[in-house]
Design an enzyme around this catalytic site. Structure first.
Site, PDB file in Angstrom:
ATOM      1  NE  ARG A  60     -21.555 -21.192  37.692  1.00  0.00           N
ATOM      2  CZ  ARG A  60     -21.254 -22.504  37.582  1.00  0.00           C
ATOM      3  NH1 ARG A  60     -21.657 -23.357  38.504  1.00  0.00           N
ATOM      4  NH2 ARG A  60     -20.565 -22.948  36.539  1.00  0.00           N
ATOM      5  CE1 TYR A 113     -40.722  -7.632  47.607  1.00  0.00           C
ATOM      6  CE2 TYR A 113     -39.515  -9.548  46.821  1.00  0.00           C
ATOM      7  CZ  TYR A 113     -39.871  -8.222  46.690  1.00  0.00           C
ATOM      8  OH  TYR A 113     -39.389  -7.494  45.643  1.00  0.00           O
ATOM      9  CG  ASP A 185     -37.684 -13.931  53.996  1.00  0.00           C
ATOM     10  OD1 ASP A 185     -36.924 -13.203  54.655  1.00  0.00           O
ATOM     11  OD2 ASP A 185     -38.033 -13.662  52.821  1.00  0.00           O
ATOM     12  CE  LYS A 210     -35.714  -5.304  51.028  1.00  0.00           C
ATOM     13  NZ  LYS A 210     -35.197  -6.010  49.893  1.00  0.00           N
TER      14      LYS A 210
HETATM   15  N1  LCS Z   1     -37.802 -11.547  51.354  1.00  0.00           N
HETATM   16  C1  LCS Z   1     -38.322 -10.439  51.898  1.00  0.00           C
HETATM   17  C2  LCS Z   1     -39.003 -10.499  53.229  1.00  0.00           C
HETATM   18  C3  LCS Z   1     -38.223  -9.226  51.225  1.00  0.00           C
HETATM   19  O1  LCS Z   1     -38.738  -8.136  51.793  1.00  0.00           O
HETATM   20  C4  LCS Z   1     -37.584  -9.190  49.947  1.00  0.00           C
HETATM   21  C5  LCS Z   1     -37.489  -7.938  49.174  1.00  0.00           C
HETATM   22  C6  LCS Z   1     -37.080 -10.381  49.427  1.00  0.00           C
HETATM   23  C7  LCS Z   1     -37.197 -11.541  50.159  1.00  0.00           C
HETATM   24  C8  LCS Z   1     -36.383 -10.425  48.099  1.00  0.00           C
HETATM   25  O2  LCS Z   1     -35.111  -9.865  48.226  1.00  0.00           O
HETATM   26  P1  LCS Z   1     -34.315  -9.135  47.042  1.00  0.00           P
HETATM   27  O3  LCS Z   1     -34.237 -10.087  45.911  1.00  0.00           O
HETATM   28  O4  LCS Z   1     -35.063  -7.908  46.676  1.00  0.00           O
HETATM   29  O5  LCS Z   1     -32.975  -8.872  47.664  1.00  0.00           O
HETATM   30  N2  LCS Z   1     -38.344  -6.926  49.619  1.00  0.00           N
HETATM   31  C9  LCS Z   1     -38.538  -5.771  49.082  1.00  0.00           C
HETATM   32  C10 LCS Z   1     -39.482  -4.860  49.566  1.00  0.00           C
HETATM   33  O6  LCS Z   1     -40.240  -5.026  50.506  1.00  0.00           O
HETATM   34  N3  LCS Z   1     -39.418  -3.736  48.858  1.00  0.00           N
HETATM   35  O7  LCS Z   1     -38.533  -3.859  47.831  1.00  0.00           O
HETATM   36  C11 LCS Z   1     -37.920  -5.168  47.895  1.00  0.00           C
END
Ligand code: LCS
Length: 395
Positions: A60, A113, A185, A210
């Protein structure tokens, strides 16, 4: 490899964090699947805890496989270090939790998001944190929302799912003048297309789920920062909150990262064909993609991004029902949330990724009910175009 920091991005993507394993010379970084690390003697254990010896203690707090990934992302973004996170949301919450407290205020992009916005509006609110969400595509809106107690300016550019851009340099000046930190972000770009720290941001984070991982098989995130003191603060919170990465997860993301440039180039080339095709289609009402001359911030895209990316938002004539016809009838893009994978995905943000935001707030943020989000993958552009054409013909 000589001073990788001076090399171009495609070389960094392949080699960043790529030191052969010191034990064996293995070129692919081994998965150090161990929760804890032995100390040779009591003094070595004490030295590690005291920070006098940089060796590992407990996964961790740091793991050799994750170290390579963190080193790679820090190098690409120009950060002093990086913190691998269990998910993009773990990365977002590390930043919020480290910087916000009772009475503090955040200015954020209105079209974030969904959960990045919702946690501020619900969970952090319980601890006395307030947030103002603005259309940050006009930096003056950010400047006007600043208060003496503003600790954080939090941007998504391009924003999910509206693909509006925010001027990072202008917001860095606004945040600095107001005594706040700027976090961007950078998920929609990856470090390949945009490096906010070079433009004055203090913190950059990603959902590595992504583009960075790119294979739709891992959920992961990362945070990086420029200033070592700020980084220390983020690291302390991150490790104590516990949203850290697992070594196997880190290894998969490292493997995905190596082809980031190839994947992004292909998906972007496809998008540069599909966006004009959609824009010229009689059944399409509007298209938003930073690579189109019609994008309201096409010039800003050219000045702060190295490419327009691979996500397109559009609305079809006939609104939501007509949009559903497209979503339900395309054969190549999979109907699923997420983006940045090798395969194309299509979704309806108002009822899916952004459904948690109340309708009036969604509307104010231009997350309209007719908005269809197409995450363009690495298939053949002609096949994708023919598929979209066939689905649009069914309206
Ligand atoms: N920031 C952005 C711009 C995102 O698009 C997402 C997830 C996150 C943070 C959060 O990331 P995660 O915890 O899912 O790895 N976006 C998603 C979307 O547009 N569709 O499904 C998940």
């Amino acid at each position: 490899m000589h001073d990788l920091s001076k090399m171009r991005m495609h070389t960094k993507v392949v080699h960043a964090g790529q030191r052969p394993d010191p034990e064996t010379g293995a070129v692919s970084i081994p998965i150090y699947q161990s929760s804890t690390f032995r100390f040779r003697d009591a003094d070595e254990g004490a030295d590690r805890f005291a920070g006098r010896d940089p060796g590992h203690i407990y996964t961790r707090l740091g793991n050799p496989t994750t170290d390579h990934l963190e080193e790679a992302i820090a190098l690409m973004e120009g950060g002093c270090g990086a913190l691998g996170a269990a998910s993009g949301m773990a990365a977002v919450n590390t930043v919020y939790f480290a910087l916000l407290g009772q009475g503090s205020h955040v200015v954020a992009t209105e079209s974030l998001y969904g959960p990045s916005r919702m946690v501020l509006e619900t969970e952090y609110k319980r601890y006395g944190v307030s947030a103002t969400f603005v259309d940050s595509s006009d930096a003056q809106n950010v400047a006007r929302a600043m208060r003496p107690e503003t600790k954080l300016v939090y941007l998504e550019t391009p924003s999910n799912p509206t693909l509006k851009l925010t001027d990072i340099r202008a917001c860095a000046d606004i945040a600095r003048a107001g005594g706040a930190l700027l976090c961007v972000d950078n998920t929609f770009c990856s470090p390949l297309l945009q490096r906010p720290l070079e433009m004055g941001a203090d913190i950059v984070l990603h959902s590595m789920t992504k583009f960075i991982n790119g294979h739709t098989d891992v959920v992961a995130g990362i945070v990086t920062a420029r200033d070592p003191e700020l980084f220390k603060r983020l690291a302390k919170v991150h490790k104590n909150m516990g949203g850290t990465m697992d070594p196997h997860q880190s290894w998969l993301v490292l493997r995905g990262l190596r082809t980031l440039a190839l994947r992004m180039e292909k998906a972007q080339a496809n998008s540069l064909i599909l966006a004009p095709f959609l824009e010229n289609h009689p059944k399409v009402a509007w298209v938003r993609y930073p690579g189109l001359a019609s994008h309201p911030q096409h010039a800003l895209a050219a000045s702060q991004m190295d490419g327009p990316g691979a996500v397109i938002s559009f609305g079809v004539r006939g609104g939501l029902e007509a949009g559903k016809t497209v979503i339900n009838n395309v054969r190549i893009p999979t109907l699923a949330v997420s983006l940045g994978g090798i395969e194309s995905l299509i979704e309806h943000p108002a009822s899916m990724t952004h459904a948690g935001i109340p309708q009036a707030e969604r509307k104010a943020a231009d997350i309209t009910d007719d908005l269809v989000r197409l995450a363009v993958g690495c298939e053949d552009a002609a096949d994708l175009q023919a598929d979209l054409e066939r689905a649009l013909d069914m309206i």
